[in-house]
Each structure stands twice: as C-alpha cells, then as structure tokens.
Design an enzyme around this catalytic site. Sequence first.
Site, PDB file in Angstrom:
ATOM      1  N   ASP A   4       0.854  -1.192   0.000  1.00 47.91           N
ATOM      2  CA  ASP A   4       0.000   0.000   0.000  1.00 47.91           C
ATOM      3  C   ASP A   4       0.886   1.237   0.000  1.00 47.91           C
ATOM      4  OD1 ASP A   4      -0.105   1.065   3.120  1.00 47.91           O
ATOM      5  OD2 ASP A   4       0.011  -1.116   3.029  1.00 47.91           O
ATOM      6  N   GLU A  10      -7.668   5.384  12.082  1.00 52.44           N
ATOM      7  CA  GLU A  10      -6.562   5.085  13.002  1.00 52.44           C
ATOM      8  C   GLU A  10      -6.565   5.945  14.253  1.00 52.44           C
ATOM      9  OE1 GLU A  10      -2.778   5.164  10.929  1.00 52.44           O
ATOM     10  OE2 GLU A  10      -3.800   4.876   9.011  1.00 52.44           O
TER      11      GLU A  10
END
Length: 285
Positions: free
Chosen positions: A90, A181
């Site tokens: 990613d 997150e």
Amino acid sequence: MRKPVKRKPTVKRKSSRKKSPFSGKFLSIGAFLLFLLFIGIAGYHYREALAYYFSFRSRHELKTTNTTKIEGARIFQVLSKHSSNVFGLDVSEYQGDIHWEEVKTVEDTFQLEFAFIRATAGKDKIDAKFKHNWSKAKENGFVCGAYHYYRPNENSIKQADNFIKTVTLKKGDFPPILDIENLPKTQSIDSLKVGLRRWLTKVENHYGVKPIIYSGESYYKDFLKNEFKGYSFWIANYNFFVEQIKDDWLFWQFTEKATIPGIKGPVDINIYNGTPKMLNYSVLQ
C-alpha cells in the site's frame, strides 16, 4: 501485688555477615546467559530466513536498503509461512515517485499482486500521487484498491463526498476502503462511531458494495470489532512475534519496513487471507 517488671526493648543486632561481592556478578552473568539463550532460540527459529539474508541478500546489493537484516529476516519468515496466499503493498504520496514497472517482488522472491492506494483524506484532501499511482499500478497488472484516510474531527458526509468525487471503481477493483486510526479530539467515541457509519453507508450506497475497514489491531478490538459486524477488515499488526494471519482479518499489514525495487523508502506489505482464486471473489464483479 507484684510490681510489673519493665523489660528492656529488644535491640536488633546488625548482621555481621557481609554481602558477597560475587552476588551481583552472578546476577549479571545469569541475565547475560538468559539473553544469549533468547538470541539462540530466536536465531534457530529464524535460521532459514537469516541464512537467506546473510547469503543471497549480501550478494545482491540493492540501491536503497531500508531494513535491518533482522527485520528483513522476519519479513522473509512471515511471507514464507503464507506461500499459498497473495501479497500486496500500500502506498500514498509519501512514497514519492514510484517506478511501477520495477515493482514486482518483495525480498527478491515473493510476487506482489495487489496494491492499496490512498485516494483522499478528510473532507477536501486528494492524494497528490493518486491518479498516477492508480493508472500505473493497473498498467503493470496490479489489482487495485482505493482508500480514504478518515479524520475523526471532520464532517463524515463531506469526507464521503470527497472520496466519491475522486474515485471511480470498476470490475476487478477492490471495494472502497475506510482507513480509521485516530481517536477524536472534539467528540465522544459514540459520535465517532455514528460518523463512521454515515461514511460507510453513503459510500456503500454509491458503489453498491460494503467497504473494507482498515485499522490497527488494538483499535479494531476496542472500538470496531463488535460495532461493525458484517464488514471485512484489513488489520495492521507489526508485532515481531506474530507470524500468522488471523481468521477474522481479510488482509494483514504485517510490516511497514519492506524494501521494494522502484520505491524509495520503507513500504507497507500486506497478506490476503486466501488463495489467488479466492481473491477473485473479493473484488468487484
């Protein structure tokens, strides 16, 4: 009647024995021996990976080395244990200019098949490298997925609109991905969950498929696992001693320190929880 006899208080005598000057040394030696034992066990456990690293990798010097040999050995070990799975990376604008034609393997051995690419962040941020990375990754045969970095203190509907305006998904792409997150600074956890649901619902209605949720394992356990049942999860866990993907993780991001030709700096590597054939059922039909 007898007068009570006053007794003198007991005087504690100091021990005449002196502490052995060798006791501290024995403790230090014991701790050192335990440390050597730990290193020995770890070395035996990673013996194949270390052998690979100290032979093959030492003869094949890369232009940019981002990992220490012990980190590289763990990456090799984990990938080896999942040889029947599918591997991917990613990226975002933080990786700079990526030469996708060179991005083929990790640790010179394991084929990379898919790429998660950051598209947007918050209500108005578009990743500066998204269009380039998206088109070039596809040109070089990667199965692609676009993700949105969620900012807890910004309006969730505006964030969903930002992603929808930026990303066009087609057959063969992964479902949209929500990256959460951080904890909110100006709202409660309950309000955060409401916002996440609003983003997920709007994006699902637009693309006609449930998004994937990305987060760290502790965040997943504490706030997401029970509240967002029915969603697939992409989990980050870099624990040195975790070597197997868990059943309830669709993807596992197990390191952020891999070295890949064509990319400057460290790279995240992910494992798909299934075979190449199963991967076909995880993309848009």
